[in-house]
Design an enzyme around this catalytic site. Sequence first.
Site, PDB file in Angstrom:
ATOM      1  N   ARG A 110       0.835  -1.213   0.000  1.00 14.73           N
ATOM      2  CA  ARG A 110       0.000   0.000   0.000  1.00 14.73           C
ATOM      3  C   ARG A 110       0.870   1.264   0.000  1.00 14.73           C
ATOM      4  O   ARG A 110       0.565   2.235  -0.696  1.00 14.73           O
ATOM      5  CB  ARG A 110      -0.939  -0.024   1.208  1.00 14.73           C
ATOM      6  CG  ARG A 110      -1.897   1.145   1.231  1.00 14.73           C
ATOM      7  CD  ARG A 110      -3.048   0.934   2.216  1.00 14.73           C
ATOM      8  NE  ARG A 110      -3.933   2.085   2.185  1.00 14.73           N
ATOM      9  CZ  ARG A 110      -4.109   2.931   3.208  1.00 14.73           C
ATOM     10  NH1 ARG A 110      -3.481   2.727   4.358  1.00 14.73           N
ATOM     11  NH2 ARG A 110      -4.905   3.962   3.090  1.00 14.73           N
ATOM     12  N   HIS A 114       0.721   4.318  -2.626  1.00 10.17           N
ATOM     13  CA  HIS A 114       0.437   5.710  -2.245  1.00 10.17           C
ATOM     14  C   HIS A 114       1.620   6.635  -2.545  1.00 10.17           C
ATOM     15  O   HIS A 114       1.417   7.819  -2.832  1.00 10.17           O
ATOM     16  CB  HIS A 114       0.039   5.788  -0.766  1.00 10.17           C
ATOM     17  CG  HIS A 114      -1.387   5.428  -0.522  1.00 10.17           C
ATOM     18  ND1 HIS A 114      -2.185   6.044   0.414  1.00 10.17           N
ATOM     19  CD2 HIS A 114      -2.181   4.510  -1.109  1.00 10.17           C
ATOM     20  CE1 HIS A 114      -3.403   5.508   0.391  1.00 10.17           C
ATOM     21  NE2 HIS A 114      -3.414   4.571  -0.516  1.00 10.17           N
ATOM     22  N   TRP A 253     -10.731  -8.370   2.892  1.00  8.61           N
ATOM     23  CA  TRP A 253     -11.482  -8.676   1.664  1.00  8.61           C
ATOM     24  C   TRP A 253     -11.572 -10.182   1.443  1.00  8.61           C
ATOM     25  O   TRP A 253     -12.319 -10.630   0.594  1.00  8.61           O
ATOM     26  CB  TRP A 253     -10.810  -8.033   0.461  1.00  8.61           C
ATOM     27  CG  TRP A 253     -10.828  -6.543   0.438  1.00  8.61           C
ATOM     28  CD1 TRP A 253     -11.792  -5.767  -0.161  1.00  8.61           C
ATOM     29  CD2 TRP A 253      -9.870  -5.641   0.988  1.00  8.61           C
ATOM     30  NE1 TRP A 253     -11.469  -4.438  -0.004  1.00  8.61           N
ATOM     31  CE2 TRP A 253     -10.300  -4.326   0.697  1.00  8.61           C
ATOM     32  CE3 TRP A 253      -8.679  -5.800   1.705  1.00  8.61           C
ATOM     33  CZ2 TRP A 253      -9.598  -3.189   1.090  1.00  8.61           C
ATOM     34  CZ3 TRP A 253      -7.977  -4.669   2.113  1.00  8.61           C
ATOM     35  CH2 TRP A 253      -8.442  -3.380   1.800  1.00  8.61           C
TER      36      TRP A 253
HETATM   37 FE1  FMI Z   1      -6.132   0.109  -1.362  1.00 10.31          FE
HETATM   38  N1  FMI Z   1      -7.038   0.627   0.354  1.00 10.31           N
HETATM   39  N2  FMI Z   1      -7.270   1.490  -2.397  1.00 10.31           N
HETATM   40  N3  FMI Z   1      -5.071  -0.260  -3.055  1.00 10.31           N
HETATM   41  N4  FMI Z   1      -4.905  -1.105  -0.322  1.00 10.31           N
HETATM   42  C1  FMI Z   1      -6.805   0.104   1.598  1.00 10.31           C
HETATM   43  C2  FMI Z   1      -5.943  -0.909   1.898  1.00 10.31           C
HETATM   44  C3  FMI Z   1      -5.064  -1.480   1.004  1.00 10.31           C
HETATM   45  C4  FMI Z   1      -8.200   2.300  -1.843  1.00 10.31           C
HETATM   46  C5  FMI Z   1      -8.532   2.381  -0.544  1.00 10.31           C
HETATM   47  C6  FMI Z   1      -8.002   1.612   0.492  1.00 10.31           C
HETATM   48  C7  FMI Z   1      -5.264   0.314  -4.294  1.00 10.31           C
HETATM   49  C8  FMI Z   1      -6.311   1.159  -4.630  1.00 10.31           C
HETATM   50  C9  FMI Z   1      -7.193   1.739  -3.735  1.00 10.31           C
HETATM   51  C10 FMI Z   1      -3.907  -1.891  -0.848  1.00 10.31           C
HETATM   52  C11 FMI Z   1      -3.423  -1.824  -2.141  1.00 10.31           C
HETATM   53  C12 FMI Z   1      -3.936  -1.022  -3.142  1.00 10.31           C
HETATM   54  C13 FMI Z   1      -7.631   0.763   2.542  1.00 10.31           C
HETATM   55  C14 FMI Z   1      -7.701   0.467   4.028  1.00 10.31           C
HETATM   56  C15 FMI Z   1      -8.383   1.698   1.865  1.00 10.31           C
HETATM   57  C16 FMI Z   1      -9.409   2.657   2.432  1.00 10.31           C
HETATM   58  C17 FMI Z   1      -6.627   1.207   4.790  1.00 10.31           C
HETATM   59  C18 FMI Z   1      -6.731   0.909   6.262  1.00 10.31           C
HETATM   60  O1  FMI Z   1      -5.716   0.568   6.866  1.00 10.31           O
HETATM   61  O2  FMI Z   1      -7.834   1.078   6.795  1.00 10.31           O
HETATM   62  C19 FMI Z   1      -8.857   3.173  -2.889  1.00 10.31           C
HETATM   63  C20 FMI Z   1     -10.361   2.966  -3.054  1.00 10.31           C
HETATM   64  C21 FMI Z   1      -8.699   4.607  -2.551  1.00 10.31           C
HETATM   65  C22 FMI Z   1      -7.323   5.014  -2.211  1.00 10.31           C
HETATM   66  C23 FMI Z   1      -8.148   2.733  -4.103  1.00 10.31           C
HETATM   67  O3  FMI Z   1      -8.338   3.174  -5.285  1.00 10.31           O
HETATM   68  C24 FMI Z   1      -4.212  -0.080  -5.171  1.00 10.31           C
HETATM   69  C25 FMI Z   1      -4.063   0.421  -6.620  1.00 10.31           C
HETATM   70  C26 FMI Z   1      -3.387  -0.896  -4.452  1.00 10.31           C
HETATM   71  C27 FMI Z   1      -2.062  -1.586  -4.856  1.00 10.31           C
HETATM   72  C28 FMI Z   1      -1.769  -1.868  -6.170  1.00 10.31           C
HETATM   73  C29 FMI Z   1      -3.442  -2.809   0.164  1.00 10.31           C
HETATM   74  C30 FMI Z   1      -2.370  -3.871  -0.028  1.00 10.31           C
HETATM   75  C31 FMI Z   1      -4.156  -2.558   1.318  1.00 10.31           C
HETATM   76  C32 FMI Z   1      -4.055  -3.263   2.673  1.00 10.31           C
HETATM   77  C33 FMI Z   1      -3.213  -2.455   3.635  1.00 10.31           C
HETATM   78  C34 FMI Z   1      -3.124  -3.054   5.002  1.00 10.31           C
HETATM   79  O4  FMI Z   1      -2.631  -2.336   5.884  1.00 10.31           O
HETATM   80  O5  FMI Z   1      -3.488  -4.206   5.206  1.00 10.31           O
END
Ligand code: FMI
Length: 355
Positions: A110, A114, A253
Amino acid sequence: MSFARIVNRRAIYFLGSVAAGATGAAGLASSDFNGSFFNGNNNNPKNNGSSWWKGLAGTSAAAAPALRVAEVEKGKTPEDFQQVYNAIAKKIIDDDEYDNYIGYGPVLVRLSWHSAGTFDKNDNSGGSYGGTYRFPKETNDPSNKGLQNAKAFLEPIYEQFPWISHGDLYTLGGVTALQEMQGPKVPWRPGRVDLPESATPENGRLPDAENGADYVRNFFKRFGFTDQEVVALIGAHALGKTHMANSGYEGPWGAATNTFSNEFFVNLLNEQWKKEKTEAGNSQYNSPSGFMMMPTDFALKEDNTYLKYVKKYAENQDVFFEDFKNAYKKLLENGIEFPEGTPTIVFKTLDEQEQ
Ligand code: FMI
């Protein structure tokens, strides 16, 4: 910067082709001419995406903005970057208790996204190149809540390898985590250069998950991503989980939170989803298996074009891996020109090195 690169950029302009393509430096001129016509120091803070070449030959302001030129850390070879990979991979194993034993893999992926997700192809600002996530303005962007953990994880790695740029470190962290979580091999190129604090983009460039398909499609246009690439990228949500304190959503998820797979798509299609409100007031879809989807995730099922790819990836993990690899590489390299001679590194996993 070599003269060859300047010639190439002009050539790109004159051909009217897409200067934002990562292959911009491909051999239109000999790269062994090492003239120093233009500022050869890529550490120069003035290298902040300003479109110096717009002025050439009286070009119009509509010309594509200049790419930022990668410069591999001096004297470093693929083996040096493999050492960084190994240190990150070992630390993921050592610190496995993080987030109830999910480990740091997902949050590192993530962070890589970002750090790159501030990119704007309209002016080539933001993106992974300058490593500006390290500055408080970006670290404290509300969209980046929770990523401080990944930043703290990488700090001792940076102390061990202080020669690496932050942009390279953040992107390499994601590639390492992905590969160590059984994801596809992601060819990675070094040479991002730390830019000064002034290059930090304003907050608010990252997407908001409380939205539908139109928003998602429109948002990812800023990167030049196709529908297929967007669906592939969001499939990374098979990893990790949402955290109430970070985002106002809660839960994973899927079941295999630290193994990269096509589970996100399978669950999106097959679970029984119920729309509910979280205690933070957000909408979230929950399933009896204890899985969740954010509105932007769910939107992939509600839009017919997106749905086509969701089905394709649910049916065939290999196709998903291939498409994800390509889209993720593009995400990490947006806005960067890699000159001829920049190595493309395919890292060995720890497992492969043990054999
Ligand atoms: Fe995602 N993400 N993500 N994400 N992400 C996470 C967790 C998370 C969004 C929102 C969002 C991509 C795209 C997008 C990734 C990988 C990727 C969370 C929860 C949110 C709200 C954060 C938390 O700790 O509560 C969107 C909708 C908005 C920014 C979005 O377009 C993409 C492109 C990727 C990688 C290619 C991963 C791995 C996580 C899990 C993080 C964790 O701490 O477990």
